[in-house]
Design a protein around this motif. Structure first.
Motif, PDB file in Angstrom:
ATOM      1  N   VAL A  46      36.821  -2.656 -24.820  1.00 13.08           N
ATOM      2  CA  VAL A  46      36.204  -1.341 -24.690  1.00 13.08           C
ATOM      3  C   VAL A  46      36.284  -0.652 -26.047  1.00 13.08           C
ATOM      4  O   VAL A  46      37.379  -0.433 -26.582  1.00 13.08           O
ATOM      5  N   PHE A  52      32.158  -3.150 -24.000  1.00 16.79           N
ATOM      6  CA  PHE A  52      31.617  -1.882 -23.504  1.00 16.79           C
ATOM      7  C   PHE A  52      31.716  -0.866 -24.637  1.00 16.79           C
ATOM      8  O   PHE A  52      32.783  -0.688 -25.225  1.00 16.79           O
ATOM      9  N   ALA A 109      25.542  -3.891 -17.371  1.00 11.42           N
ATOM     10  CA  ALA A 109      26.476  -4.900 -17.874  1.00 11.42           C
ATOM     11  C   ALA A 109      25.987  -6.302 -17.522  1.00 11.42           C
ATOM     12  O   ALA A 109      26.063  -7.232 -18.337  1.00 11.42           O
ATOM     13  N   VAL A 159      37.499  -8.559 -22.042  1.00 13.68           N
ATOM     14  CA  VAL A 159      36.648  -7.404 -22.314  1.00 13.68           C
ATOM     15  C   VAL A 159      37.287  -6.534 -23.387  1.00 13.68           C
ATOM     16  O   VAL A 159      38.502  -6.304 -23.379  1.00 13.68           O
ATOM     17  N   ALA A 199      33.494  -3.186 -15.746  1.00 14.86           N
ATOM     18  CA  ALA A 199      34.364  -4.239 -16.278  1.00 14.86           C
ATOM     19  C   ALA A 199      34.963  -5.071 -15.146  1.00 14.86           C
ATOM     20  O   ALA A 199      35.011  -6.306 -15.215  1.00 14.86           O
ATOM     21  N   VAL A 233      41.503  -6.672 -20.354  1.00  7.95           N
ATOM     22  CA  VAL A 233      40.716  -5.568 -20.907  1.00  7.95           C
ATOM     23  C   VAL A 233      41.523  -4.904 -22.012  1.00  7.95           C
ATOM     24  O   VAL A 233      42.628  -4.407 -21.771  1.00  7.95           O
TER      25      VAL A 233
END
Length: 300
Positions: free
Chosen positions: A153, A228, A102, A151, A139, A174
């Motif tokens: 995902v 991600f 990452a 973030v 994360a 997230v």
């Protein structure tokens, strides 16, 4: 340069009856090196992730159970693996691989982990061949160190990212997006920020249309500064556990959609491999290899 986490330990500490799906951890780098997609210089070797980083995401009592090999028989069965010190070490190495990948992605636009995608691990327990959650740990590392502020995902494994959804259920920084088989494992689904459940037998056209429309909308609304990508290849029609109807070309186009969206919007992305259980290991390796080929084509 494309940086890829890989260590021989990924494949060599698992019991014999789990070796078949794990063969890919050696065959995939061999294939990519043989065809010239990557060279040895692309690899970096992860080490053991610190305990402090683990308990940032996971319950300290759960980590103590793992460390002391004191899971109950029921807890151990839920993970799918017989617990051992070597297995816990392997997990810590995989976690460190995703954390470092990452960070490399922030620098280079993209980086990858030959393993990872352990999205069935919850704050306080492991399930489905996952002891610790590398996506969540990585994360948290980015957010805590100011390397990301929002973030996204993108979990496209055929199984819902239930552990990741639980870990981030109260974390607005997230956004969890899981597109998975509606009738597949896990029987009880957690609530991601966006879940798309697919019918058994879903074909390429249906899948790719849904993905393209939803990913575009999420990038516009969530405005992530890091992605991600859990790119399990158990979406293939040949997968023993998947139950979808996707071809190798469809799976490759899935990855192209995600990688090109990140490249076009200047969003760093870290890809981790996730599941793959086709009868022929060549199908697994080819599908995973396409992700690395596309990474080189699109970003470098």
């Amino acid at each position: 340069m494309l940086k890829i986490a890989w260590k021989d330990l990924y494949a060599h500490v698992l019991p014999h009856n789990h070796r078949f799906p794990m063969e890919k951890y050696n065959l995939l780098p061999e294939q990519l090196l043989y065809e010239g997609t990557i060279s040895e210089s692309n690899f970096f070797t992860p080490e053991l992730l610190s305990e402090a980083a683990i308990v940032r995401t996971h319950n300290a009592d759960y980590w103590e159970k793992l460390k002391k090999l004191s899971l109950s028989r029921k807890e151990e069965r839920k993970t799918g693996f017989p617990l051992s010190a070597a297995l816990v070490e392997r997990e810590r190495v995989i976690m460190h691989g995703s954390v470092m990948a990452a960070r490399f992605a922030v620098e280079n636009g993209i980086a990858m982990n030959m393993a990872g995608g352990t999205h069935h691990s919850f704050t306080d327990r492991g399930e489905g061949f996952c002891l610790l959650n590398d996506i969540a740990i990585a994360a948290h590392d980015l957010l805590d160190n100011g390397l990301a502020t929002q973030v996204l995902v993108v979990d496209l494994d055929v199984h819902q990212g239930n552990g990741t959804a639980q870990i981030f259920e109260n974390e607005p920084r997230v956004f969890t997006f899981s597109m998975h088989g509606a009738a597949n494992y896990p029987l009880h689904k957690e609530k991601s920020d966006l879940d798309i459940g697919l019918k058994d037998g879903t074909d390429d056209n249906t899948y790719l249309s849904l993905l393209e429309a939803n990913l575009k909308a999420l990038i516009d609304t969530v405005q992530p500064d890091f992605v991600f990508f859990q790119c399990g290849v158990d979406v293939l029609a040949t997968d023993k556990l998947g139950r979808l109807g996707m071809t190798l070309q469809g799976c490759k186009q899935r990855d192209r959609i995600v990688l090109e969206a990140c490249k076009q919007n200047d969003i760093p992305i870290m890809a981790c491999m996730g599941g793959g259980y086709s009868e022929k290991v060549t199908h697994i390796v080819e599908a995973h290899a396409n992700t690395f080929r596309l990474a080189q084509e699109i970003f470098f």
